[in-house]
Design an enzyme around this catalytic site. Structure first.
Site, PDB file in Angstrom:
ATOM      1  N   ASP A   6      -3.875  -4.412 -18.935  1.00 49.43           N
ATOM      2  CA  ASP A   6      -2.810  -3.463 -19.302  1.00 49.43           C
ATOM      3  C   ASP A   6      -2.923  -2.878 -20.705  1.00 49.43           C
ATOM      4  O   ASP A   6      -1.923  -2.545 -21.326  1.00 49.43           O
ATOM      5  CB  ASP A   6      -1.428  -4.135 -19.161  1.00 49.43           C
ATOM      6  N   GLU A  42       6.825   5.864  -9.291  1.00 45.00           N
ATOM      7  CA  GLU A  42       5.392   5.731  -9.006  1.00 45.00           C
ATOM      8  C   GLU A  42       4.971   6.746  -7.953  1.00 45.00           C
ATOM      9  O   GLU A  42       3.996   7.475  -8.115  1.00 45.00           O
ATOM     10  CB  GLU A  42       5.077   4.320  -8.500  1.00 45.00           C
ATOM     11  N   HIS A 101       1.218   0.662 -13.750  1.00 42.29           N
ATOM     12  CA  HIS A 101       1.953  -0.556 -14.085  1.00 42.29           C
ATOM     13  C   HIS A 101       3.446  -0.261 -14.018  1.00 42.29           C
ATOM     14  O   HIS A 101       3.891   0.749 -14.553  1.00 42.29           O
ATOM     15  CB  HIS A 101       1.554  -1.023 -15.495  1.00 42.29           C
ATOM     16  N   GLY A 140       0.785  -1.234   0.000  1.00 38.51           N
ATOM     17  CA  GLY A 140       0.000   0.000   0.000  1.00 38.51           C
ATOM     18  C   GLY A 140       0.815   1.282   0.000  1.00 38.51           C
ATOM     19  O   GLY A 140       0.312   2.334   0.380  1.00 38.51           O
ATOM     20  N   SER A 141       2.062   1.219  -0.471  1.00 41.85           N
ATOM     21  CA  SER A 141       2.841   2.464  -0.460  1.00 41.85           C
ATOM     22  C   SER A 141       2.249   3.483  -1.438  1.00 41.85           C
ATOM     23  O   SER A 141       2.232   4.683  -1.150  1.00 41.85           O
ATOM     24  CB  SER A 141       4.322   2.198  -0.756  1.00 41.85           C
ATOM     25  N   ASN A 142       1.736   3.018  -2.563  1.00 37.89           N
ATOM     26  CA  ASN A 142       1.085   3.963  -3.492  1.00 37.89           C
ATOM     27  C   ASN A 142      -0.243   4.464  -2.914  1.00 37.89           C
ATOM     28  O   ASN A 142      -0.581   5.641  -3.067  1.00 37.89           O
ATOM     29  CB  ASN A 142       0.854   3.312  -4.852  1.00 37.89           C
ATOM     30  N   LEU A 184      -4.076  -6.835  -7.630  1.00 38.41           N
ATOM     31  CA  LEU A 184      -3.518  -7.947  -8.390  1.00 38.41           C
ATOM     32  C   LEU A 184      -4.532  -8.925  -8.955  1.00 38.41           C
ATOM     33  O   LEU A 184      -4.158  -9.957  -9.498  1.00 38.41           O
ATOM     34  CB  LEU A 184      -2.491  -8.691  -7.533  1.00 38.41           C
TER      35      LEU A 184
HETATM   36  C1  GRF Z   1       3.477  -1.201  -7.551  1.00 37.87           C
HETATM   37  O1  GRF Z   1       4.755  -1.403  -8.042  1.00 37.87           O
HETATM   38  C2  GRF Z   1       2.486  -1.199  -8.691  1.00 37.87           C
HETATM   39  O2  GRF Z   1       2.982  -0.701  -9.887  1.00 37.87           O
HETATM   40  C3  GRF Z   1       2.214  -2.642  -8.859  1.00 37.87           C
HETATM   41  O3  GRF Z   1       2.174  -3.148  -7.530  1.00 37.87           O
HETATM   42  C4  GRF Z   1       3.030  -2.371  -6.710  1.00 37.87           C
HETATM   43  C5  GRF Z   1       2.270  -1.943  -5.494  1.00 37.87           C
HETATM   44  O4  GRF Z   1       3.086  -1.511  -4.455  1.00 37.87           O
HETATM   45  N1  GRF Z   1       1.118  -2.901  -9.717  1.00 37.87           N
HETATM   46  P1  GRF Z   1       2.388  -0.856  -3.188  1.00 37.87           P
HETATM   47  O5  GRF Z   1       1.415  -1.846  -2.613  1.00 37.87           O
HETATM   48  O6  GRF Z   1       1.709   0.406  -3.637  1.00 37.87           O
HETATM   49  O7  GRF Z   1       3.500  -0.570  -2.222  1.00 37.87           O
END
Ligand code: GRF
Length: 190
Positions: A145, A174, A104, A12-14, A85
């Site tokens: 994608d 990202e 992606h 969940g870092s994004n 995913l």
């Molecule tokens: C990211 O690299 C995203 O591009 C991919 O899964 C990863 C998720 O990382 N589809 P996080 O859970 O946001 O840390």
């Protein structure tokens, strides 16, 4: 106010970047986080930020209307996939046509499609001998994608790269770009 739902399966870092970025925003708010894995770190991150965070089983995603009902009752306008995913079910794709954004960790159209997630992507990039990788932020349609590309950013693939090292470099991109691209896309629709 436009209301976003984040879908996330992992750390969940994004998701965290998006939540932090839009907190206090006057026109866009993260209203909901949905996961298909109850142990996803993203759920905890959202809860800590006071955002409703729900885990749904695969069964609920694909064989019920539970998820779409939640999106509707929460008045969600856009969906952002941040490391989600599993395939987005057809009923959600239909209801949110051109309103679902994915990130992606490679330069599509290369290194996309089924099985191309996480370290698999970076392994494939290194094995191909390409000198550049990066990120692609794109709209989601019924093919993995393949939706319209909104934004790409590049980074180098280095001589001694491992999938882990390349993943870290890509993830920096990202975190740097995802929230702004989401904001820009949604602002154009206001
Ligand atoms: C990211 O690299 C995203 O591009 C991919 O899964 C990863 C998720 O990382 N589809 P996080 O859970 O946001 O840390």
């Amino acid at each position: 106010m436009k209301r976003l739902a984040i879908f996330a399966s992992g750390a969940g870092s994004n998701a965290k970047r998006l939540i932090d970025y839009f907190s206090g925003n006057q026109t866009i708010s993260v209203a909901l986080l949905i996961s298909n894995r109850k142990e996803a770190g993203a759920l905890e991150i959202a809860r800590k930020a006071g955002i409703t965070a729900i885990n749904f089983s695969k069964e609920e995603f694909y064989n019920s209307s539970t998820v779409i009902e939640k999106l509707t009752s929460e008045k969600i306008d856009f969906i952002v996939l941040a490391g989600f995913l599993i395939k987005v079910p057809d009923n959600i794709l239909k209801a949110y046509e051109n309103k679902i954004i994915n990130i992606h960790p490679a330069l599509l159209p290369d290194f996309g499609g089924k099985g191309m997630y996480g370290l698999n992507v970076h392994k494939a990039v290194i094995e191909s001998g390409k000198k550049e990788s990066g990120i692609t932020i794109h709209l989601v349609n019924e093919h993995y994608d393949e939706g319209r590309i909104l934004f790409q950013a590049k980074c180098s693939v280095l001589e001694n790269d491992t999938p882990e090292k390349l993943a870290a470099r890509v993830q920096e991109l990202e975190h740097q770009h995802f929230p702004e691209v989401v904001e820009h896309f949604i602002s154009e629709k206001l």
